[in-house]
Design a protein around this motif. Sequence first.
Motif, PDB file in Angstrom:
ATOM      1  N   GLU A  63       1.037  -1.161   0.194  1.00 47.74           N
ATOM      2  CA  GLU A  63      -0.046  -0.016  -0.117  1.00 47.74           C
ATOM      3  C   GLU A  63       0.722   1.238   0.065  1.00 47.74           C
ATOM      4  O   GLU A  63       0.671   2.189  -0.754  1.00 47.74           O
ATOM      5  CB  GLU A  63      -0.849  -0.047   1.020  1.00 47.74           C
ATOM      6  CG  GLU A  63      -1.934  -0.949   1.079  1.00 47.74           C
ATOM      7  CD  GLU A  63      -2.813  -1.210   2.451  1.00 47.74           C
ATOM      8  OE1 GLU A  63      -3.434  -0.334   2.660  1.00 47.74           O
ATOM      9  OE2 GLU A  63      -2.856  -2.126   2.863  1.00 47.74           O
ATOM     10  N   ALA A  81       2.228   1.685  -3.768  1.00 48.94           N
ATOM     11  CA  ALA A  81       1.078   2.130  -4.377  1.00 48.94           C
ATOM     12  C   ALA A  81       0.750   3.636  -4.212  1.00 48.94           C
ATOM     13  O   ALA A  81       0.923   4.461  -5.204  1.00 48.94           O
ATOM     14  CB  ALA A  81      -0.276   1.259  -4.237  1.00 48.94           C
ATOM     15  N   ALA A  82       0.798   3.951  -2.865  1.00 45.68           N
ATOM     16  CA  ALA A  82       0.417   5.456  -2.559  1.00 45.68           C
ATOM     17  C   ALA A  82       1.598   6.319  -3.057  1.00 45.68           C
ATOM     18  O   ALA A  82       1.682   7.367  -3.412  1.00 45.68           O
ATOM     19  CB  ALA A  82       0.308   5.562  -1.238  1.00 45.68           C
ATOM     20  N   VAL A 125      -2.836   1.362 -10.325  1.00 46.95           N
ATOM     21  CA  VAL A 125      -1.622   0.386 -10.310  1.00 46.95           C
ATOM     22  C   VAL A 125      -1.811  -0.904 -10.921  1.00 46.95           C
ATOM     23  O   VAL A 125      -2.865  -1.615 -10.570  1.00 46.95           O
ATOM     24  CB  VAL A 125      -1.236   0.228  -8.744  1.00 46.95           C
ATOM     25  CG1 VAL A 125      -0.044  -0.463  -8.531  1.00 46.95           C
ATOM     26  CG2 VAL A 125      -0.980   1.799  -8.083  1.00 46.95           C
ATOM     27  N   THR A 181      -8.476  -0.807  -4.472  1.00 46.56           N
ATOM     28  CA  THR A 181      -7.937   0.840  -3.695  1.00 46.56           C
ATOM     29  C   THR A 181      -7.057   1.527  -4.775  1.00 46.56           C
ATOM     30  O   THR A 181      -7.052   2.549  -4.511  1.00 46.56           O
ATOM     31  CB  THR A 181      -7.262   0.125  -2.478  1.00 46.56           C
ATOM     32  OG1 THR A 181      -8.040  -0.944  -1.797  1.00 46.56           O
ATOM     33  CG2 THR A 181      -7.003   1.602  -1.720  1.00 46.56           C
ATOM     34  N   TYR A 182      -6.242   0.786  -5.495  1.00 49.19           N
ATOM     35  CA  TYR A 182      -5.494   1.605  -6.400  1.00 49.19           C
ATOM     36  C   TYR A 182      -5.531   1.235  -7.646  1.00 49.19           C
ATOM     37  O   TYR A 182      -4.762   0.675  -8.277  1.00 49.19           O
ATOM     38  CB  TYR A 182      -3.823   1.413  -5.822  1.00 49.19           C
ATOM     39  CG  TYR A 182      -3.634   1.548  -4.299  1.00 49.19           C
ATOM     40  CD1 TYR A 182      -3.528   2.950  -4.002  1.00 49.19           C
ATOM     41  CD2 TYR A 182      -3.854   0.569  -3.491  1.00 49.19           C
ATOM     42  CE1 TYR A 182      -2.977   3.234  -2.537  1.00 49.19           C
ATOM     43  CE2 TYR A 182      -3.449   1.076  -2.178  1.00 49.19           C
ATOM     44  CZ  TYR A 182      -3.218   2.377  -1.854  1.00 49.19           C
ATOM     45  OH  TYR A 182      -3.138   2.513  -0.439  1.00 49.19           O
TER      46      TYR A 182
END
Length: 372
Positions: A213, A216-217, A255, A251-252
Amino acid sequence: MSFSTLADAYQSFDFSACFHSVHASEVRNVLDRAGSQAPLDTRDLLTLLSPAAQDFLEPMAQIAKNLTCQHFGKTISLYAPMYISDFCCNHCTYCGFNANTRFPRTRLTLEQIDREARAIADTGIRHILILTGEAPKKTPLSYLEDMCRIMTRYFSSIALEIYPMTETEYRGLKQAGADSLTVYQEVYDKSIYKAVHPKGPKSDYTFRLLTPERGAAAGFRAVNIGPLFGLGDPASEAFMAGLHARYLEQTYPHVEISLSLPRMTRAGGAISPRHLLSDRQFVQTLLAWRLFMPRLGITLSTRESAAFRDQLIHLGVTRYSAGSRTDVGGYHVHTTGTTVQFEVTDTRSVNEVAAMIRHSGYQPVFKDWEIF
Ligand code: SF4
């Protein structure tokens, strides 16, 4: 909500009872929906990983092949791993590089990194995966950033399989040229995780779990995750990895998410697998993941034999490593006598692997991404 909350909810889940409650009729129902491209949910993934689904590998393979061709074409991307340091302060009981194993450790200089990179690039490979142990004093952020800048001279995609970092540190590496991140949870079962990571920073389960995460962020283009098969129960670990990949994909959405299926192989100073993943279960896992997530990248390493890798090409794999060395400086700087993290089983050259891919009716892709 982070994935940690979701993962915690499954720590006390009775996977065995759930898997053994699945009937053939439920598997047929899931396959009907997968074949008509209806989205599958997490209960469907459990069904596909159950013992009852083992009688349906042929129809699963047919659907998987169709889905993969539809989303990826008949292509297989090639990459090479490059170990730049085997210093490590962790005590992972399954790894030949763990801090307790005594051998002369190596960290490549920037000049040696350049020579290794050139040796790999000379094979035609344009996607590189850089690996280190966890030793921030030996391989600090500045060293890794310098390494990335060198890599941009030779490769169009630079993936990192290094120790977990903060989001800010990942941003620095992205700025220096890295575009993707690989981080294996190794084992999702918390009690086994604790037992096989007795000491060192890696013993922090949650920090590792949330690493994809943070990557990805930070803006990495692609994130690759996976369990190390051999540590926990294979079916429940495959389920948790699928759940994790689905969470990251949702969530992403910008990606590219991939899963790997590394099986433990022999390594100096390391424990033997606790749970063997049979070839049949391996295929079942690969197919279940493909049906569950049609756009998922699936990576296959040279831990697997040449004959087995050749068979899997039609079943949903999208990325192969080729011509791999798993010792530091293995391509050019050193040629023999150094310690490997794990043993390579498919020892074919890049050219030989590419020829096998072409012979199977697929196109080997040496470069499908450009950073700049
Ligand atoms: S698996 Fe990675 S972190 Fe663990 S001992 Fe090996 S190199 Fe170190």
